[in-house]
Design a protein around this motif. Sequence first.
Motif, short mmCIF file in Angstrom:
data_model
loop_
_atom_site.label_atom_id
_atom_site.label_comp_id
_atom_site.label_asym_id
_atom_site.label_seq_id
_atom_site.Cartn_x
_atom_site.Cartn_y
_atom_site.Cartn_z
N ASP A 1 0.84 -1.21 0.00
CA ASP A 1 0.00 0.00 0.00
C ASP A 1 0.87 1.26 0.00
O ASP A 1 0.57 2.24 -0.70
N GLN A 2 1.95 1.23 0.79
CA GLN A 2 2.86 2.39 0.82
C GLN A 2 3.52 2.59 -0.54
O GLN A 2 3.69 3.73 -0.99
N GLU A 3 3.91 1.49 -1.17
CA GLU A 3 4.53 1.59 -2.49
C GLU A 3 3.54 2.16 -3.51
O GLU A 3 3.89 3.02 -4.32
N ALA A 4 2.28 1.67 -3.46
CA ALA A 4 1.26 2.18 -4.39
C ALA A 4 1.01 3.66 -4.16
O ALA A 4 0.88 4.44 -5.12
N ALA A 5 0.97 4.08 -2.88
CA ALA A 5 0.77 5.49 -2.58
C ALA A 5 1.95 6.32 -3.07
O ALA A 5 1.77 7.43 -3.60
N HIS A 6 3.16 5.77 -2.90
CA HIS A 6 4.36 6.48 -3.35
C HIS A 6 4.36 6.62 -4.88
O HIS A 6 4.65 7.70 -5.41
N LEU A 7 4.00 5.54 -5.58
CA LEU A 7 3.95 5.60 -7.03
C LEU A 7 2.88 6.59 -7.50
O LEU A 7 3.06 7.30 -8.49
N GLY A 8 1.75 6.59 -6.78
CA GLY A 8 0.70 7.55 -7.11
C GLY A 8 1.17 8.98 -6.94
O GLY A 8 0.86 9.86 -7.76
N GLN A 9 1.95 9.24 -5.86
CA GLN A 9 2.49 10.57 -5.63
C GLN A 9 3.47 10.96 -6.73
O GLN A 9 3.48 12.10 -7.20
N ILE A 10 4.31 9.99 -7.14
CA ILE A 10 5.25 10.25 -8.24
C ILE A 10 4.50 10.60 -9.51
O ILE A 10 4.88 11.53 -10.24
N GLU A 11 3.42 9.86 -9.79
CA GLU A 11 2.64 10.13 -11.01
C GLU A 11 1.99 11.51 -10.94
O GLU A 11 1.94 12.24 -11.94
N ARG A 12 1.49 11.90 -9.76
CA ARG A 12 0.89 13.23 -9.61
C ARG A 12 1.94 14.33 -9.80
O ARG A 12 1.67 15.36 -10.42
N GLU A 13 3.14 14.09 -9.26
CA GLU A 13 4.21 15.07 -9.43
C GLU A 13 4.65 15.16 -10.89
O GLU A 13 4.97 16.24 -11.40
N ARG A 14 4.66 14.00 -11.59
CA ARG A 14 5.02 14.00 -13.00
C ARG A 14 3.98 14.78 -13.82
O ARG A 14 4.33 15.57 -14.71
N GLU A 15 2.71 14.59 -13.48
CA GLU A 15 1.66 15.32 -14.20
C GLU A 15 1.77 16.82 -13.91
O GLU A 15 1.59 17.65 -14.80
N ARG A 16 2.09 17.16 -12.65
CA ARG A 16 2.27 18.57 -12.31
C ARG A 16 3.44 19.16 -13.08
O ARG A 16 3.38 20.29 -13.57
N SER A 17 4.52 18.38 -13.18
CA SER A 17 5.68 18.83 -13.95
C SER A 17 5.32 19.04 -15.41
O SER A 17 5.73 20.03 -16.04
N ASP A 18 4.52 18.11 -15.97
CA ASP A 18 4.09 18.25 -17.36
C ASP A 18 3.24 19.50 -17.55
O ASP A 18 3.34 20.19 -18.56
N GLN A 19 2.38 19.78 -16.57
CA GLN A 19 1.54 20.97 -16.66
C GLN A 19 2.40 22.24 -16.66
O GLN A 19 2.13 23.18 -17.40
N LEU A 20 3.43 22.25 -15.82
CA LEU A 20 4.34 23.40 -15.80
C LEU A 20 5.08 23.54 -17.12
O LEU A 20 5.25 24.64 -17.64
N LEU A 21 5.52 22.40 -17.68
CA LEU A 21 6.20 22.45 -18.98
C LEU A 21 5.27 22.97 -20.07
O LEU A 21 5.68 23.75 -20.93
N ARG A 22 4.01 22.51 -20.02
CA ARG A 22 3.05 22.97 -21.04
C ARG A 22 2.79 24.47 -20.93
O ARG A 22 2.40 25.11 -21.90
N ALA A 23 2.97 25.00 -19.72
CA ALA A 23 2.78 26.45 -19.54
C ALA A 23 3.97 27.25 -20.04
O ALA A 23 3.86 28.46 -20.25
#
Length: 348
Positions: A131-153
């Motif tokens: 569960d901790q690993e899944a939560a960590h991977l989910g956090q990484i994916e959210r950070e990656r999407e946030r990074s992509d949003q910043l790049l798109r801006a």
Amino acid sequence: MADPAPAILIVDDDETNRYTLARRLRRQGYENLTEAADGAAALALLRTRPFDLVLLDVMMPGMDGYEVLQTLKSDTALRDIPVVMISALDAVDSVVRCIELGAEDYLPKPFNPVLLRARVGASLDKKRLRDQEAAHLGQIERERERSDQLLRAILPPGAISELKATDEVKPRRYEDVAVLFCDIVGFTAYCDRNPPEQVVAELQALVETFEQIVARHGLEKIKTIGDALLATAGLLQQVEDPLLAGIRCGLDLVATARQAKPGWGVRVGIHHGPVVAGVIGKRQFLFDLWGDTVNTAARVTACAGVNAVFISEPLWSGIRDRCRARSQGFFELKGKGRLELVECDGVD
């Protein structure tokens, strides 16, 4: 904040066995226990609320433990719940079958308290780590999407693709590019007369609409410069005819600005030719364009009429069979001398 008590489901058709197992688990500190008397009831419970561990009897009438385990592991929503099989059978082939079907472990009856504590604890620890690993991977994916949003801006889509593929955006010379500027008329005076919140909100709404129009015509927004928009056709993504695509986009920008609140007028100027493009800066990097084509497009824009799309007459001569335009006379352009400019009325 303390972790919630693990939820354990005990599945056994024998009420005495369920009582005995539940009592021993409570002695070991597990209080969040639920019981099911058969496989169907267990699956129904598993589909209605979360569990951290299933203690599943093998020998049950109707749907036996093997069938329950196989059904549970084939369900994408349930397959990660650990299952410890419990049976009076101590045959090796039964143990192997359970493990092959996806069971976490196997407990023989009668229950050995030490073995019960060890295997239940180990299964719950594994579940907690997963569960901790899944939560960590989910956090990484959210950070990656946030990074992509910043790049798109910051960067146009083509530059983002190159950055992800090669870890850089190389500066290049592009030969066949239409450069478009769209400048709001009277914006500075409007800023001085109105509250800043209103000015920024209305400008934001118009720019967002402009961005949609730019993308719809296959252009790429490069940046906004104050109240001006800079976009290109044929730079990082293929466009069949960059100049005509730019003119179509410019005409749509003018039509939209006329209808949008607060009714600003715009000037659109387009020039076509080679440009140099790349990323510049370190702390606040920017993808930008340089060259005579960019400078000329900016100067054509400054000469354009309100709510009009201007290009140079030499450019129009090459597309006059596909673009309707009217000469607006000769203008003195810095670095270019006198140049005839035409107002584009439409594209055939």
